[in-house]
Scaffold this motif. Sequence first.
Motif, PDB file in Angstrom:
ATOM      1  N   PRO A 234      10.129  19.239 -42.083  1.00 25.95           N
ATOM      2  CA  PRO A 234       9.161  18.236 -42.210  1.00 25.95           C
ATOM      3  C   PRO A 234       9.859  16.938 -41.788  1.00 25.95           C
ATOM      4  CG  PRO A 234       9.524  18.883 -44.515  1.00 25.95           C
ATOM      5  CD  PRO A 234      10.268  19.938 -43.590  1.00 25.95           C
ATOM      6  N   PRO A 235       8.975  16.034 -41.190  1.00 28.10           N
ATOM      7  CA  PRO A 235       9.734  14.786 -40.937  1.00 28.10           C
ATOM      8  C   PRO A 235      10.150  13.823 -42.104  1.00 28.10           C
ATOM      9  CG  PRO A 235       7.310  14.900 -40.244  1.00 28.10           C
ATOM     10  CD  PRO A 235       7.603  16.065 -40.747  1.00 28.10           C
ATOM     11  N   GLY A 236      11.324  13.472 -41.930  1.00 21.40           N
ATOM     12  CA  GLY A 236      12.043  12.696 -43.061  1.00 21.40           C
ATOM     13  C   GLY A 236      12.652  13.481 -44.002  1.00 21.40           C
ATOM     14  N   LEU A 237      12.900  14.735 -43.861  1.00 24.54           N
ATOM     15  CA  LEU A 237      13.766  15.519 -44.550  1.00 24.54           C
ATOM     16  C   LEU A 237      15.057  15.586 -44.193  1.00 24.54           C
ATOM     17  CD1 LEU A 237      14.369  17.899 -46.802  1.00 24.54           C
ATOM     18  CD2 LEU A 237      13.960  19.652 -44.752  1.00 24.54           C
ATOM     19  N   VAL A 238      15.983  15.043 -45.134  1.00 25.30           N
ATOM     20  CA  VAL A 238      17.484  15.046 -44.822  1.00 25.30           C
ATOM     21  C   VAL A 238      18.286  16.086 -45.363  1.00 25.30           C
ATOM     22  CG1 VAL A 238      19.444  13.388 -45.296  1.00 25.30           C
ATOM     23  CG2 VAL A 238      17.379  12.705 -44.104  1.00 25.30           C
ATOM     24  N   VAL A 239      19.057  16.916 -44.608  1.00 27.41           N
ATOM     25  CA  VAL A 239      19.830  17.916 -45.383  1.00 27.41           C
ATOM     26  C   VAL A 239      21.056  17.726 -44.868  1.00 27.41           C
ATOM     27  CG1 VAL A 239      19.970  20.383 -45.677  1.00 27.41           C
ATOM     28  CG2 VAL A 239      17.820  19.463 -45.375  1.00 27.41           C
ATOM     29  N   HIS A 240      22.005  17.839 -45.884  1.00 25.32           N
ATOM     30  CA  HIS A 240      23.456  17.719 -45.483  1.00 25.32           C
ATOM     31  C   HIS A 240      24.276  19.071 -45.704  1.00 25.32           C
ATOM     32  CE1 HIS A 240      22.901  13.299 -45.010  1.00 25.32           C
ATOM     33  NE2 HIS A 240      23.568  13.548 -44.028  1.00 25.32           N
ATOM     34  N   THR A 241      25.099  19.637 -45.102  1.00 22.63           N
ATOM     35  CA  THR A 241      25.771  20.793 -45.312  1.00 22.63           C
ATOM     36  C   THR A 241      27.398  20.521 -45.742  1.00 22.63           C
ATOM     37  OG1 THR A 241      26.358  21.603 -43.243  1.00 22.63           O
ATOM     38  CG2 THR A 241      24.089  21.973 -44.126  1.00 22.63           C
ATOM     39  N   MET A 242      27.942  21.330 -46.392  1.00 18.60           N
ATOM     40  CA  MET A 242      29.398  21.434 -46.462  1.00 18.60           C
ATOM     41  C   MET A 242      29.911  22.784 -46.558  1.00 18.60           C
ATOM     42  SD  MET A 242      30.228  18.835 -49.399  1.00 18.60           S
ATOM     43  CE  MET A 242      28.882  17.652 -50.122  1.00 18.60           C
ATOM     44  N   GLY A 243      31.178  23.056 -46.384  1.00 17.38           N
ATOM     45  CA  GLY A 243      31.925  24.432 -46.305  1.00 17.38           C
ATOM     46  C   GLY A 243      31.467  24.967 -44.896  1.00 17.38           C
ATOM     47  N   THR A 250      39.788  21.941 -43.243  1.00 15.12           N
ATOM     48  CA  THR A 250      39.241  21.173 -42.300  1.00 15.12           C
ATOM     49  C   THR A 250      38.200  20.241 -42.822  1.00 15.12           C
ATOM     50  OG1 THR A 250      39.743  23.167 -40.702  1.00 15.12           O
ATOM     51  CG2 THR A 250      38.091  21.069 -39.895  1.00 15.12           C
ATOM     52  N   PHE A 251      38.406  18.834 -42.663  1.00 17.37           N
ATOM     53  CA  PHE A 251      37.166  17.962 -42.869  1.00 17.37           C
ATOM     54  C   PHE A 251      35.998  17.771 -42.188  1.00 17.37           C
ATOM     55  CE2 PHE A 251      35.445  13.640 -42.771  1.00 17.37           C
ATOM     56  CZ  PHE A 251      35.391  13.315 -44.385  1.00 17.37           C
ATOM     57  N   GLY A 252      34.880  17.866 -42.895  1.00 14.96           N
ATOM     58  CA  GLY A 252      33.639  17.924 -42.096  1.00 14.96           C
ATOM     59  C   GLY A 252      32.356  18.218 -42.550  1.00 14.96           C
ATOM     60  N   GLY A 253      31.448  18.232 -41.723  1.00 13.17           N
ATOM     61  CA  GLY A 253      30.000  18.528 -42.567  1.00 13.17           C
ATOM     62  C   GLY A 253      29.136  18.693 -41.602  1.00 13.17           C
ATOM     63  N   GLY A 254      28.019  19.187 -41.708  1.00 14.73           N
ATOM     64  CA  GLY A 254      26.685  19.322 -41.141  1.00 14.73           C
ATOM     65  C   GLY A 254      25.289  18.477 -41.689  1.00 14.73           C
ATOM     66  N   TRP A 255      24.437  18.612 -40.688  1.00 13.31           N
ATOM     67  CA  TRP A 255      23.121  18.171 -41.208  1.00 13.31           C
ATOM     68  C   TRP A 255      22.304  18.734 -40.250  1.00 13.31           C
ATOM     69  CZ3 TRP A 255      26.170  15.152 -37.329  1.00 13.31           C
ATOM     70  CH2 TRP A 255      25.370  14.904 -36.055  1.00 13.31           C
ATOM     71  N   VAL A 256      20.802  18.438 -41.063  1.00 20.06           N
ATOM     72  CA  VAL A 256      19.704  18.807 -40.364  1.00 20.06           C
ATOM     73  C   VAL A 256      18.747  17.635 -40.661  1.00 20.06           C
ATOM     74  CG1 VAL A 256      17.526  20.485 -40.052  1.00 20.06           C
ATOM     75  CG2 VAL A 256      19.954  21.413 -40.707  1.00 20.06           C
ATOM     76  N   TYR A 257      18.026  16.986 -39.900  1.00 16.40           N
ATOM     77  CA  TYR A 257      17.244  16.045 -39.938  1.00 16.40           C
ATOM     78  C   TYR A 257      15.968  15.922 -39.467  1.00 16.40           C
ATOM     79  CZ  TYR A 257      21.466  13.126 -40.960  1.00 16.40           C
ATOM     80  OH  TYR A 257      22.861  12.753 -41.528  1.00 16.40           O
ATOM     81  N   SER A 262       7.700  12.990 -31.544  1.00 17.86           N
ATOM     82  CA  SER A 262       8.141  12.332 -30.542  1.00 17.86           C
ATOM     83  C   SER A 262       8.163  12.822 -29.335  1.00 17.86           C
ATOM     84  CB  SER A 262       9.903  12.002 -30.838  1.00 17.86           C
ATOM     85  OG  SER A 262      10.610  11.155 -30.289  1.00 17.86           O
ATOM     86  N   GLU A 263       8.447  12.107 -28.068  1.00 22.87           N
ATOM     87  CA  GLU A 263       8.199  12.697 -26.862  1.00 22.87           C
ATOM     88  C   GLU A 263       6.949  13.394 -26.517  1.00 22.87           C
ATOM     89  OE1 GLU A 263      11.752  14.986 -25.402  1.00 22.87           O
ATOM     90  OE2 GLU A 263      13.040  14.001 -26.758  1.00 22.87           O
ATOM     91  N   GLY A 264       6.053  12.659 -26.706  1.00 25.88           N
ATOM     92  CA  GLY A 264       4.683  13.115 -26.687  1.00 25.88           C
ATOM     93  C   GLY A 264       4.315  13.435 -27.946  1.00 25.88           C
ATOM     94  N   ASP A 265       3.950  14.825 -28.213  1.00 26.09           N
ATOM     95  CA  ASP A 265       3.418  15.210 -29.724  1.00 26.09           C
ATOM     96  C   ASP A 265       4.516  16.237 -30.192  1.00 26.09           C
ATOM     97  OD1 ASP A 265       2.785  17.197 -27.825  1.00 26.09           O
ATOM     98  OD2 ASP A 265       0.849  17.505 -28.828  1.00 26.09           O
ATOM     99  N   LYS A 266       5.792  16.085 -29.355  1.00 21.86           N
ATOM    100  CA  LYS A 266       6.737  17.221 -30.013  1.00 21.86           C
ATOM    101  C   LYS A 266       7.175  16.929 -31.403  1.00 21.86           C
ATOM    102  CE  LYS A 266       8.347  18.194 -25.260  1.00 21.86           C
ATOM    103  NZ  LYS A 266       9.194  17.738 -24.268  1.00 21.86           N
ATOM    104  N   ASN A 267       7.375  18.165 -32.138  1.00 19.74           N
ATOM    105  CA  ASN A 267       8.021  18.075 -33.442  1.00 19.74           C
ATOM    106  C   ASN A 267       9.622  18.239 -33.336  1.00 19.74           C
ATOM    107  OD1 ASN A 267       7.269  17.910 -36.357  1.00 19.74           O
ATOM    108  ND2 ASN A 267       7.866  20.065 -36.339  1.00 19.74           N
ATOM    109  N   LEU A 268      10.165  17.260 -33.927  1.00 15.62           N
ATOM    110  CA  LEU A 268      11.662  17.328 -33.345  1.00 15.62           C
ATOM    111  C   LEU A 268      12.493  17.357 -34.608  1.00 15.62           C
ATOM    112  CD1 LEU A 268      11.918  14.784 -30.343  1.00 15.62           C
ATOM    113  CD2 LEU A 268      11.416  17.253 -30.394  1.00 15.62           C
ATOM    114  N   VAL A 269      13.711  18.288 -34.403  1.00 16.03           N
ATOM    115  CA  VAL A 269      14.676  18.313 -35.590  1.00 16.03           C
ATOM    116  C   VAL A 269      16.104  17.876 -34.863  1.00 16.03           C
ATOM    117  CG1 VAL A 269      15.963  19.615 -36.912  1.00 16.03           C
ATOM    118  CG2 VAL A 269      13.463  19.960 -36.982  1.00 16.03           C
ATOM    119  N   SER A 270      16.842  17.080 -35.756  1.00 15.21           N
ATOM    120  CA  SER A 270      18.150  16.931 -35.176  1.00 15.21           C
ATOM    121  C   SER A 270      19.248  17.507 -35.962  1.00 15.21           C
ATOM    122  CB  SER A 270      18.435  15.054 -35.721  1.00 15.21           C
ATOM    123  OG  SER A 270      19.894  15.058 -35.654  1.00 15.21           O
ATOM    124  N   ILE A 271      20.021  18.209 -35.512  1.00 19.77           N
ATOM    125  CA  ILE A 271      21.083  19.212 -36.184  1.00 19.77           C
ATOM    126  C   ILE A 271      22.474  18.766 -35.749  1.00 19.77           C
ATOM    127  CG2 ILE A 271      20.385  20.992 -34.511  1.00 19.77           C
ATOM    128  CD1 ILE A 271      21.196  22.997 -36.943  1.00 19.77           C
TER     129      ILE A 271
END
Length: 573
Positions: A234-243, A250-257, A262-271
Motif C-alpha cells: 500500500p502507498p505510504g507503507l515503510v518497511v526496513h530490513t536488517m540481517g 557488514t553494515f547495512g540494511g534494506g527497505w521497501v516503500y 505515479s507515472e500515470g496510474d502505475k502503482n509503484l514500490v521503491s526497494i
Amino acid sequence: MTERDVMPFDVVVVGGGCAGLATAIHLANLIEAHNGKAADENKVTAEICLIEKAAEIGAHSISGAVMDPKGLDALLPGWRTMEPKAPIEAEVHDDYAIWLTAKGGTKFPITPPPLKNHGNFVISLNKMVKWLGAIAEQKGIQVFPGFPGAKLVREGNTVTGVQLGDSGVDKHGQPKGNFQAGGILSGKLVVLAEGSRGSMTKQLIADLKLEGKNPQVYGVGVKEVWEVPKGNCPPGLVVHTMGYPLDSKTFGGGWVYGMGQSEGDKNLVSIGLVVGLDYRDPTMDAHRQLQRMKLNPKIAPFLKGGKMLHYGAKSLPEGGLYSMPKVFGDGFMLVGDSAGLMNSMRLKGIHLAMRSGMLAAETAFACLQKGDFSAASTALYDQKMKADWVHEELWACRNFHQGFHKGRLAGLINAGFATLFGGKGTLWSDGLKSNAGHTYMQKVGDYFGGKTPDGGKPKHDKLPEDGTLTFDKLTSVYSSGTMHEEDQPCHLVVTQPDLCSTRCVEEFGNPCQHFCPAAVYEMEDKPGTKHGVDLKINASNCVHCKTCDIMDPYQVINWVTPEGGGGPNYTNL
Ligand SMILES: Cc1cc2nc3c(=O)[nH]c(=O)nc-3n(C[C@H](O)[C@H](O)[C@H](O)COP(=O)(O)OP(=O)(O)OC[C@H]3O[C@@H](n4cnc5c(N)ncnc54)[C@H](O)[C@@H]3O)c2cc1C
C-alpha cells in the motif's frame, strides 16, 4: 594555455541537489525580504548561480526516500499548499522492521524508534529536486544544468571560483571540432553542494586538511522502482530490513516503500539496499546482494506480478558527526552530503541537507552585508549549525556507524542506548575512532581462509538472474537511462594502471568488478600480461555513485566529472 571566459558572480553554488537548491532559494528569499524593508543605500544585491552536472536538474538525484518534512517546513513553510504541488508520493501511514534470514524473516515486535516514520513522506528525490529547481529559477537564480564543476579556482587557501569542465575533447585528450573550454565562474563565495564524495570537495578537504576526527565512511545504496499490482504494497507503507543478505560483519540494511500511484496510474514500490563501504569481503557486490534480497520470501511478495522500471545507485556518507570535515573556510562552505550531514541511524539526509543549505544561505547573506567572505565570516555557518537541530540530531547518534565496527551486536546495543537516552546514551561518548572504509577490505587469501578461490575469481552462489525478479548488472544499468559521450577522456582516472593486472589480481582479486554497481570495471583476457588479464573500463556505464573512488583498496581510482550532461537519467528514483 587554454583561454577561458570568466563570468563574475557573488555566490556560486555547485550541485543542484536539495542542499544546493535550498542554499540558493533561501539566499534569494533573505535578500528579497531584506530589500523589501531596507533603505536604498542598505539594499543587498547578489548574482547567484547554481551549476549541476546532470543534463536536467534532478536527473542525477536518487534517494530512498522517506523525507522528514522538518527541512522543507523550514525552507518553504507554505509548501503543503503551494502550486504547482510539491511532488509527494504518499504520506507514511504504517511502518515496521523485519529481521531477514536466508529462508525468511521475523517482524520486530515494535518498530525501532529511529525507523518510525509516521508524519514523514515517501518521495522521489529527483522529482522533489526538479520542483525545487523550478522555484530557484523563479527567484532569479541562474541555474545551469549540464555544467560540471571540474576544478576549484584558488588563491592560496581562498576559493575564488569554479572552473567548468571542457567539452568536445576526444578520448585521447585532443580537442574536437566542437571543443569548448570550460569557463570560470568567479565567486566571492563558493558553496559546495556536490553530495557524497564530491570530486572537488574531496580535493579541497585533502589540500586544506579539512578532515574531521575520523575520515568519512560511506555506504552505497542500490535501488529499484517497480510497478506492482495494487494491493502488493500500500502507498505510504515503510518497511526496513536488517540481517540477510548481509553477514554480521557488514553494515547495512534494506527497505521497501510503497510510493502509490505515479507515472500515470502505475502503482509503484521503491526497494533498495544500503551496504556499508567498510566491508571485509573483497567480492562484495551490492547490486548482487539486492538481487538476493528480492528472492527472500518476506520480500518477494511485494514485487510479485510486477515489473522493474528504474534502477540506480549512489554512495552516501555514513560516518556521522565525527567524520564531518571543517565546513567553512576562506570563500567557501560545504553543505549537505558534501559536509557529511547524513543520519545513518535513520537513513535520512534530505532534511539535514536542506537545513544546512539554509544556514549556509544565512551566512552568505551576512557575508554579503559585511563585504567579507573570509573564514572569519564564514565561521558563522559552523556556529549556526552547532546551535541548530542539525547538530542536536547528529550528536544523538554520533557513534552509530562506528559502533558496528565492534560487531553487529555491539552496534545494535549502542544504537539502542542512543535511542533511549538521546545523545547521553552512547557507549562511547567521546567518539569512536574509525579508519577509511577501504582499509577494512581483506585480501582474497585472508578472507577465504588462506585459499584464493578460483584463482582470484569470486566465490559466488548461483543467482537465477531470471530477468523478471532478478537482473544482471547490464540490464539494471539500462534501466538507469545512463548515457555518456563515448569519445571523451575516461572520467575514471586510474593513476597506477599496472597495479590492476599485477598486485590487485593476486591480493584482492580485482574487487572493482564486484563493488561497481554498474559493470564499469571488467577484467578482460590479455595474453602477455602477468596473469593474462587487464582492466577494461566501460566508463559510459557509470551511474556516478563514486563507489570506486571510495572503495578501491589502493586508492588509485580518481572519479572526475565527465563531459556535462553525461550520466544517469533518473526520472522517478
Ligand atoms: C540509496 C539512498 C537512499 C537514501 N534514503 C534516504 C531517505 O529515505 N531519506 C532521506 O532523508 N535521505 C536518504 N538518503 C540520503 C539523501 O538522499 C542525501 O542525504 C541527500 O540527497 C543529500 O543531498 P545533497 O544535495 O547534499 O546531495 P545530492 O542529492 O547528492 O545532490 C548533489 C548534486 O550535485 C551534483 N554535482 C556533484 N558534483 C558536481 C560537480 N562537480 N559539478 C556540478 N554538479 C555536481 C550532483 O549531480 C547532484 O545533483 C539516501 C541516500 C541514498 C544514496
